[in-house]
Motif scaffolding. Structure first.
Motif, PDB file in Angstrom:
ATOM      1  N   GLY A 145       0.795  -1.219   0.000  1.00  0.00           N
ATOM      2  CA  GLY A 145       0.000   0.000   0.000  1.00  0.00           C
ATOM      3  C   GLY A 145       0.829   1.271   0.000  1.00  0.00           C
ATOM      4  O   GLY A 145       0.283   2.369  -0.163  1.00  0.00           O
ATOM      5  N   VAL A 146       2.131   1.155   0.211  1.00  0.00           N
ATOM      6  CA  VAL A 146       3.053   2.297   0.104  1.00  0.00           C
ATOM      7  C   VAL A 146       3.704   2.329  -1.278  1.00  0.00           C
ATOM      8  O   VAL A 146       3.813   3.383  -1.910  1.00  0.00           O
ATOM      9  N   CYS A 147       4.128   1.163  -1.752  1.00  0.00           N
ATOM     10  CA  CYS A 147       4.876   1.108  -3.024  1.00  0.00           C
ATOM     11  C   CYS A 147       3.998   1.426  -4.237  1.00  0.00           C
ATOM     12  O   CYS A 147       4.423   2.165  -5.138  1.00  0.00           O
ATOM     13  N   MET A 148       2.785   0.888  -4.281  1.00  0.00           N
ATOM     14  CA  MET A 148       1.943   1.077  -5.460  1.00  0.00           C
ATOM     15  C   MET A 148       1.526   2.540  -5.658  1.00  0.00           C
ATOM     16  O   MET A 148       1.614   3.056  -6.785  1.00  0.00           O
ATOM     17  N   PRO A 149       1.073   3.262  -4.616  1.00  0.00           N
ATOM     18  CA  PRO A 149       0.765   4.685  -4.819  1.00  0.00           C
ATOM     19  C   PRO A 149       1.977   5.488  -5.270  1.00  0.00           C
ATOM     20  O   PRO A 149       1.862   6.368  -6.132  1.00  0.00           O
TER      21      PRO A 149
ATOM     22  N   LYS B  26      -3.512   2.565  -3.532  1.00  0.00           N
ATOM     23  CA  LYS B  26      -3.647   1.966  -2.203  1.00  0.00           C
ATOM     24  C   LYS B  26      -4.407   0.641  -2.248  1.00  0.00           C
ATOM     25  O   LYS B  26      -3.916  -0.378  -1.740  1.00  0.00           O
ATOM     26  N   PRO B  27      -5.617   0.597  -2.834  1.00  0.00           N
ATOM     27  CA  PRO B  27      -6.315  -0.699  -2.896  1.00  0.00           C
ATOM     28  C   PRO B  27      -5.541  -1.764  -3.666  1.00  0.00           C
ATOM     29  O   PRO B  27      -5.466  -2.920  -3.229  1.00  0.00           O
ATOM     30  N   LEU B  28      -4.955  -1.380  -4.812  1.00  0.00           N
ATOM     31  CA  LEU B  28      -4.203  -2.365  -5.595  1.00  0.00           C
ATOM     32  C   LEU B  28      -3.039  -2.933  -4.785  1.00  0.00           C
ATOM     33  O   LEU B  28      -2.797  -4.152  -4.798  1.00  0.00           O
ATOM     34  N   GLY B  29      -2.312  -2.069  -4.088  1.00  0.00           N
ATOM     35  CA  GLY B  29      -1.171  -2.528  -3.311  1.00  0.00           C
ATOM     36  C   GLY B  29      -1.570  -3.412  -2.146  1.00  0.00           C
ATOM     37  O   GLY B  29      -1.003  -4.494  -1.937  1.00  0.00           O
TER      38      GLY B  29
ATOM     39  N   ILE C 152      -4.595  -5.005  -1.470  1.00  0.00           N
ATOM     40  CA  ILE C 152      -5.318  -6.220  -1.865  1.00  0.00           C
ATOM     41  C   ILE C 152      -4.391  -7.161  -2.620  1.00  0.00           C
ATOM     42  O   ILE C 152      -4.387  -8.378  -2.393  1.00  0.00           O
ATOM     43  N   GLY C 153      -3.576  -6.603  -3.530  1.00  0.00           N
ATOM     44  CA  GLY C 153      -2.700  -7.446  -4.342  1.00  0.00           C
ATOM     45  C   GLY C 153      -1.683  -8.210  -3.512  1.00  0.00           C
ATOM     46  O   GLY C 153      -1.502  -9.417  -3.705  1.00  0.00           O
ATOM     47  N   VAL C 154      -1.019  -7.536  -2.574  1.00  0.00           N
ATOM     48  CA  VAL C 154      -0.017  -8.213  -1.738  1.00  0.00           C
ATOM     49  C   VAL C 154      -0.692  -9.241  -0.827  1.00  0.00           C
ATOM     50  O   VAL C 154      -0.170 -10.352  -0.637  1.00  0.00           O
ATOM     51  N   THR C 155      -1.847  -8.894  -0.269  1.00  0.00           N
ATOM     52  CA  THR C 155      -2.571  -9.849   0.587  1.00  0.00           C
ATOM     53  C   THR C 155      -2.948 -11.096  -0.198  1.00  0.00           C
ATOM     54  O   THR C 155      -2.730 -12.231   0.259  1.00  0.00           O
ATOM     55  N   TRP C 156      -3.505 -10.908  -1.394  1.00  0.00           N
ATOM     56  CA  TRP C 156      -3.903 -12.057  -2.227  1.00  0.00           C
ATOM     57  C   TRP C 156      -2.695 -12.908  -2.584  1.00  0.00           C
ATOM     58  O   TRP C 156      -2.744 -14.147  -2.514  1.00  0.00           O
ATOM     59  N   LEU C 157      -1.587 -12.272  -2.960  1.00  0.00           N
ATOM     60  CA  LEU C 157      -0.395 -13.002  -3.370  1.00  0.00           C
ATOM     61  C   LEU C 157       0.171 -13.835  -2.226  1.00  0.00           C
ATOM     62  O   LEU C 157       0.516 -15.013  -2.405  1.00  0.00           O
ATOM     63  N   LEU C 158       0.247 -13.259  -1.024  1.00  0.00           N
ATOM     64  CA  LEU C 158       0.813 -13.988   0.116  1.00  0.00           C
ATOM     65  C   LEU C 158      -0.073 -15.156   0.526  1.00  0.00           C
ATOM     66  O   LEU C 158       0.425 -16.222   0.902  1.00  0.00           O
ATOM     67  N   VAL C 159      -1.395 -14.969   0.462  1.00  0.00           N
ATOM     68  CA  VAL C 159      -2.313 -16.064   0.789  1.00  0.00           C
ATOM     69  C   VAL C 159      -2.236 -17.143  -0.291  1.00  0.00           C
ATOM     70  O   VAL C 159      -2.231 -18.338  -0.006  1.00  0.00           O
TER      71      VAL C 159
ATOM     72  N   GLY D   9     -12.395 -15.004  10.809  1.00  0.00           N
ATOM     73  CA  GLY D   9     -13.408 -13.957  10.892  1.00  0.00           C
ATOM     74  C   GLY D   9     -13.285 -12.924   9.792  1.00  0.00           C
ATOM     75  O   GLY D   9     -14.080 -11.983   9.737  1.00  0.00           O
ATOM     76  N   MET D  10     -12.290 -13.078   8.897  1.00  0.00           N
ATOM     77  CA  MET D  10     -12.070 -12.115   7.826  1.00  0.00           C
ATOM     78  C   MET D  10     -12.208 -12.820   6.485  1.00  0.00           C
ATOM     79  O   MET D  10     -11.701 -13.930   6.297  1.00  0.00           O
ATOM     80  N   ASN D  11     -12.921 -12.194   5.532  1.00  0.00           N
ATOM     81  CA  ASN D  11     -13.064 -12.772   4.201  1.00  0.00           C
ATOM     82  C   ASN D  11     -12.591 -11.781   3.148  1.00  0.00           C
ATOM     83  O   ASN D  11     -12.191 -10.654   3.466  1.00  0.00           O
ATOM     84  N   TRP D  12     -12.651 -12.172   1.875  1.00  0.00           N
ATOM     85  CA  TRP D  12     -12.093 -11.327   0.819  1.00  0.00           C
ATOM     86  C   TRP D  12     -12.867 -10.031   0.594  1.00  0.00           C
ATOM     87  O   TRP D  12     -12.245  -8.999   0.324  1.00  0.00           O
ATOM     88  N   PRO D  13     -14.193 -10.022   0.671  1.00  0.00           N
ATOM     89  CA  PRO D  13     -14.870  -8.722   0.585  1.00  0.00           C
ATOM     90  C   PRO D  13     -14.401  -7.730   1.656  1.00  0.00           C
ATOM     91  O   PRO D  13     -14.312  -6.528   1.406  1.00  0.00           O
ATOM     92  N   GLN D  14     -14.088  -8.242   2.848  1.00  0.00           N
ATOM     93  CA  GLN D  14     -13.584  -7.354   3.893  1.00  0.00           C
ATOM     94  C   GLN D  14     -12.151  -6.897   3.580  1.00  0.00           C
ATOM     95  O   GLN D  14     -11.782  -5.763   3.896  1.00  0.00           O
ATOM     96  N   VAL D  15     -11.362  -7.753   2.932  1.00  0.00           N
ATOM     97  CA  VAL D  15     -10.024  -7.342   2.499  1.00  0.00           C
ATOM     98  C   VAL D  15     -10.139  -6.197   1.487  1.00  0.00           C
ATOM     99  O   VAL D  15      -9.392  -5.208   1.551  1.00  0.00           O
ATOM    100  N   VAL D  16     -11.092  -6.326   0.554  1.00  0.00           N
ATOM    101  CA  VAL D  16     -11.293  -5.267  -0.438  1.00  0.00           C
ATOM    102  C   VAL D  16     -11.724  -3.974   0.253  1.00  0.00           C
ATOM    103  O   VAL D  16     -11.243  -2.879  -0.096  1.00  0.00           O
TER     104      VAL D  16
END
Length: 466
Positions: free
Chosen positions: A125-129, A365-368, A370-377, A387-394
């Motif tokens: 979220g820092v690198c992408m912006p 910010k969202p791309l960075g 969400i993208g890093v979270t999705w990649l690591l998972v 207790g957390m799902n992908w819509p909440q990640v978005v």
């Protein structure tokens, strides 16, 4: 309920009880991140109004007035505006540092594996912006690359609180950890890229004072006053050194002891013995001023109870309301002034700086995150908290674009051109509003109140049941 267990039962005067109840209600208001964010928004809106009225010139005159603070050779000369941005914001950074030390001591950041996912998401979220800003400003004003990188904790958590139980507690913890890691990165960026030419003598003096703070901590000095005294001198040295002076607040926070100098395991028994002593010395027939043994014993008990709270926590109580309801609103008022009278709105809208800041926050910010979270998972490095799902990640990713305090601060450090600074501030405000509205809209459409994500049950070993 017995009289002993009722709040205020030990007080004679009903007025005292009512006063305590009012203080409790006030503490509930001042402790709300939503209220604090609303006050800062109100201050920013007031600044926008004042900046485009005849009051603007008077306010600018006051902000430019000189201030000289110091003793002897240790003298700091600055304007009212610099006092707000450099000194008062150092108090804000003190509060940020306290939060960081709390999280690394007993919070999410003390478990590296548990904190790894939101912290690495913050890096994305820092690198992408920053990358989006640089692409849109190739050959132009590249120094503002760091403006859209920061998430404002107060604003963002205040907006998230409006979603109620659509956002699970695990998601709120994830978001708070992400925002704290985001603050750490912003502090590092300010220290490395937005200081002035270092003055060696003042840098050495600052380093010596950091050593003094460390020595106080190692010597187990649990009084806050010595740390504050050294911290003030440290701020003055850093202000003259070329290093951004607000970082003195973070250094002071990490020097404050996070432990108590009272053996908490023995406190209950000690209090019980003190209570018996007070009962023995109390005389119902004498005025309280004449009961010296009783009041002396009560005073000693009060002193011990004061030391139960660690200095770090005491400092937080001293400065939190001051920061949230004075420092940040004042900072917003001073720095959100956008004098748009006579400005070329076409040029503002066409500015690559505005495009870079706005798209960096709202898209980057969202791309960075969400993208890093999705990649690591996806790679199996981590998994989403229970207790957390992908819509909440978005939702978290979109809300990450809500930035104000750090972004405005970096804007003042990055741009020498007033036109670029105005374009960046406009983009910051529009980007924060856009991210908040988009996050709320997405959450209301994609998340249902009280919904909890289901996790697949583990397969049992052995023969399947028919």
């Amino acid at each position: 309920m017995s009289s002993v267990s009722r709040p205020g039962a030990i007080f004679d005067e009903p007025a005292v009880v009512r006063r305590l109840e009012r203080r409790s209600a006030l503490a509930a208001v001042t402790g709300s991140s939503t209220v604090a964010a609303a006050v800062m928004v109100a201050a920013a809106l007031l600044a926008l109004v004042v900046a485009n009225t005849p009051l603007y010139e008077g306010v600018e005159h006051v902000l430019g007035l000189p201030l000289i603070v110091g003793v002897g050779r240790l003298e700091v000369s600055l304007t009212v505006e610099q006092f707000v941005n450099d000194f008062l914001m150092a108090v804000f950074f003190l509060l940020v540092g306290i939060e960081l030390k709390y999280e690394t001591t007993v919070g999410q950041l003390r478990r590296p594996r548990q904190a790894a996912l939101p912290m690495l998401a913050a890096v994305g979220g820092v690198c992408m912006p920053a990358l989006i800003y640089l692409v849109l400003n190739l050959g132009g004003e590249a120094r503002g690359w760091a403006v859209p990188i920061a998430t404002d904790i107060a604003f963002a958590l205040g907006v998230v609180s409006l979603l109620g139980d659509r956002i699970s507690p695990a998601t709120k913890v994830f978001f708070q950890t992400l925002a704290i890691a985001d603050d750490i990165l912003a502090i590092v960026v300010i220290a490395l890229f937005y200081g002035q030419v270092p003055q060696l003598g003042w840098c050495l003096a600052s380093l010596a004072l950091v050593g003094v703070l460390a020595a106080l901590n190692r010597a187990r000095v649990y009084s806050v006053a010595p740390y504050v005294a050294v911290g003030l001198v440290l701020w003055a040295c850093m202000f003259n050194s070329g290093i951004h002076a607000t970082l003195a607040g973070v250094i002071l926070a990490f020097a404050l002891p996070s432990r108590s100098d009272v053996r908490l395991s023995e406190l209950g028994g000690w209090l019980e013995r003190r209570a018996h002593d007070l009962d023995d010395t109390y005389d119902d027939e004498h005025h309280v001023l004449g009961q010296h043994d009783f009041t002396e014993g009560a005073w000693r008990t009060e002193r011990v109870m004061h030391h139960v709270t660690p200095p770090l926590q005491r400092m937080e109580r001293y400065v939190s309301v001051f920061v949230n309801f004075l420092v940040l609103p004042l900072f917003a008022f001073v720095n959100a002034e956008l004098h748009l009278v006579g400005e070329n709105f076409g040029a503002l809208l066409a500015s690559p700086v505005a495009h870079g800041v706005y798209l960096g926050a709202v898209v980057g910010k969202p791309l960075g995150i969400i993208g890093v979270t999705w990649l690591l998972v996806r790679l199996g490095f981590a998994r989403l908290p229970r207790g957390m799902n992908w819509p909440q990640v978005v939702t978290v990713g979109i809300m990450g674009g809500v930035g104000f305090t750090m972004s405005i601060l970096i804007t003042g450090l990055a741009f020498s051109s007033p036109e670029d600074a105005i374009a960046a501030k406009c983009a910051i405000l529009l980007g924060s509003v856009s991210s908040a509205l988009l996050g709320i809209l997405f959450a209301r459409l994609a998340l249902r109140a009280g919904e909890r994500p289901e996790r697949p049950s583990r397969r049992r070993r052995g023969r399947p049941r028919n």
